[in-house]
Design a protein around this motif. Structure first.
Motif, short mmCIF file in Angstrom:
data_model
loop_
_atom_site.label_atom_id
_atom_site.label_comp_id
_atom_site.label_asym_id
_atom_site.label_seq_id
_atom_site.Cartn_x
_atom_site.Cartn_y
_atom_site.Cartn_z
N TYR A 1 -6.92 -3.31 -2.18
CA TYR A 1 -7.89 -1.98 -2.13
C TYR A 1 -8.98 -2.17 -1.97
N VAL A 2 -9.45 -1.67 -0.74
CA VAL A 2 -10.63 -1.15 -0.62
C VAL A 2 -11.89 0.41 -1.40
N SER A 3 -13.18 0.13 -1.61
CA SER A 3 -13.02 1.80 -1.60
C SER A 3 -12.57 2.65 -0.46
N GLY A 4 -12.62 4.42 -0.54
CA GLY A 4 -12.41 4.76 0.70
C GLY A 4 -13.73 4.74 1.35
N THR A 5 -14.60 4.73 0.86
CA THR A 5 -16.55 4.46 1.35
C THR A 5 -15.67 3.58 2.94
N LYS A 6 -14.75 2.38 3.08
CA LYS A 6 -14.87 1.40 3.93
C LYS A 6 -13.54 1.62 4.37
N TYR A 7 -13.90 0.79 5.37
CA TYR A 7 -11.88 0.77 6.28
C TYR A 7 -11.24 -0.09 5.43
N GLN A 8 -9.96 -0.11 5.33
CA GLN A 8 -9.11 -0.78 4.80
C GLN A 8 -7.85 -1.16 6.11
N THR A 9 -7.39 -2.31 6.10
CA THR A 9 -6.92 -2.73 6.83
C THR A 9 -5.43 -2.76 7.26
N VAL A 10 -4.71 -2.40 7.90
CA VAL A 10 -3.32 -2.79 7.92
C VAL A 10 -2.49 -3.05 8.50
N THR A 11 -1.80 -3.70 9.10
CA THR A 11 -1.01 -3.93 10.43
C THR A 11 1.25 -3.78 9.37
N PHE B 1 -9.96 15.30 3.47
CA PHE B 1 -9.33 14.60 5.15
C PHE B 1 -9.30 12.99 4.71
N ALA B 2 -8.82 12.59 5.58
CA ALA B 2 -8.60 10.81 5.43
C ALA B 2 -8.59 10.67 7.23
N THR B 3 -9.09 9.29 7.21
CA THR B 3 -9.07 8.89 8.26
C THR B 3 -8.74 7.46 9.05
N PHE B 4 -8.27 7.75 10.57
CA PHE B 4 -7.30 6.47 11.00
C PHE B 4 -7.52 6.32 12.38
N HIS B 5 -7.80 5.24 12.64
CA HIS B 5 -8.11 4.58 13.52
C HIS B 5 -7.47 3.16 14.22
N LEU C 1 -3.45 -0.85 12.71
CA LEU C 1 -4.29 0.23 11.61
C LEU C 1 -5.63 0.25 10.81
N LYS C 2 -6.83 0.74 11.68
CA LYS C 2 -7.82 0.69 9.96
C LYS C 2 -7.48 2.33 9.49
N PHE C 3 -7.56 2.89 8.67
CA PHE C 3 -8.26 3.74 7.56
C PHE C 3 -8.71 3.96 6.23
N SER C 4 -8.98 5.30 6.49
CA SER C 4 -9.69 5.37 5.12
C SER C 4 -9.36 6.11 4.20
N ALA C 5 -8.79 6.80 2.57
CA ALA C 5 -8.80 8.04 2.06
C ALA C 5 -9.86 8.83 2.15
N ASP C 6 -10.77 8.69 2.94
CA ASP C 6 -11.65 9.87 2.71
C ASP C 6 -12.43 9.86 4.23
N ASN C 7 -13.30 10.98 4.59
CA ASN C 7 -13.55 11.54 5.55
C ASN C 7 -14.77 9.72 6.10
N LEU C 8 -14.52 9.48 6.90
CA LEU C 8 -15.89 8.24 7.39
C LEU C 8 -16.26 8.88 8.94
N ARG C 9 -16.22 9.79 9.18
CA ARG C 9 -16.28 9.97 10.56
C ARG C 9 -17.88 11.17 9.82
#
Length: 143
Positions: A29-39, A65-69, A135-143
């Motif tokens: 895992y990574v901190s929610g202030t950074k994107y985690q990448t998953v396939t 809010f969570a963030t997805f890209h 997918l890049k995602f975060s459990a936090d709002n990165l916008r």
């Protein structure tokens, strides 16, 4: 004396084996202030879900809010994503994830310091079950 040496060797072997198994079942895992990448590979057709409980994001804020890209996707009709627990319980709304765009999803019952993972679903009319999503995602709002 030979029996004692054999018991020690057997004990050491079992400790190494147990340690190896414990490290295999862990997650990253990574901190929610950074994107985690998953396939997510071979997402099932007809609106079914693919779960990933290996690559997580540790929630670092108390936001809702969570963030997805999505950086790549094969599905003709698009995909949907949500935040889940390691027990696969949903913790956010499913949101459409268009390729190349960042979207937010409202979270439910998420707490700071907890590690969250992702679920990706196909469209309910998607006939292919061989689609992949990066997918890049975060459990936090990165916008």
């Amino acid at each position: 004396m030979k029996t004692k040496k054999k018991m020690v060797a057997l004990g050491m072997s079992l400790m190494i084996l147990c340690g190896s198994l414990a490290s295999v079942s862990a997650y990253v895992y990574v901190s929610g202030t950074k994107y985690q990448t998953v396939t997510h590979k071979d997402i099932p057709a007809w609106g079914m879900q693919s779960f990933d409980t290996y690559y997580g994001s540790k929630k670092a804020t108390t936001g809702d809010f969570a963030t997805f890209h999505k950086t790549h996707g094969d599905a003709a009709l698009g995909n949907f994503a949500e935040i889940i627990t390691n027990g696969k319980s949903p913790r956010s709304n499913f949101v459409g994830i268009p390729e190349g765009k960042t979207v937010l999803s409202e979270e439910h019952l998420c707490s700071k310091g907890t590690i969250y993972f992702t679920s990706v679903a196909s469209h309910s009319l998607e006939p292919s079950n061989t689609c992949d999503v990066n997918l890049k995602f975060s459990a936090d709002n990165l916008r």
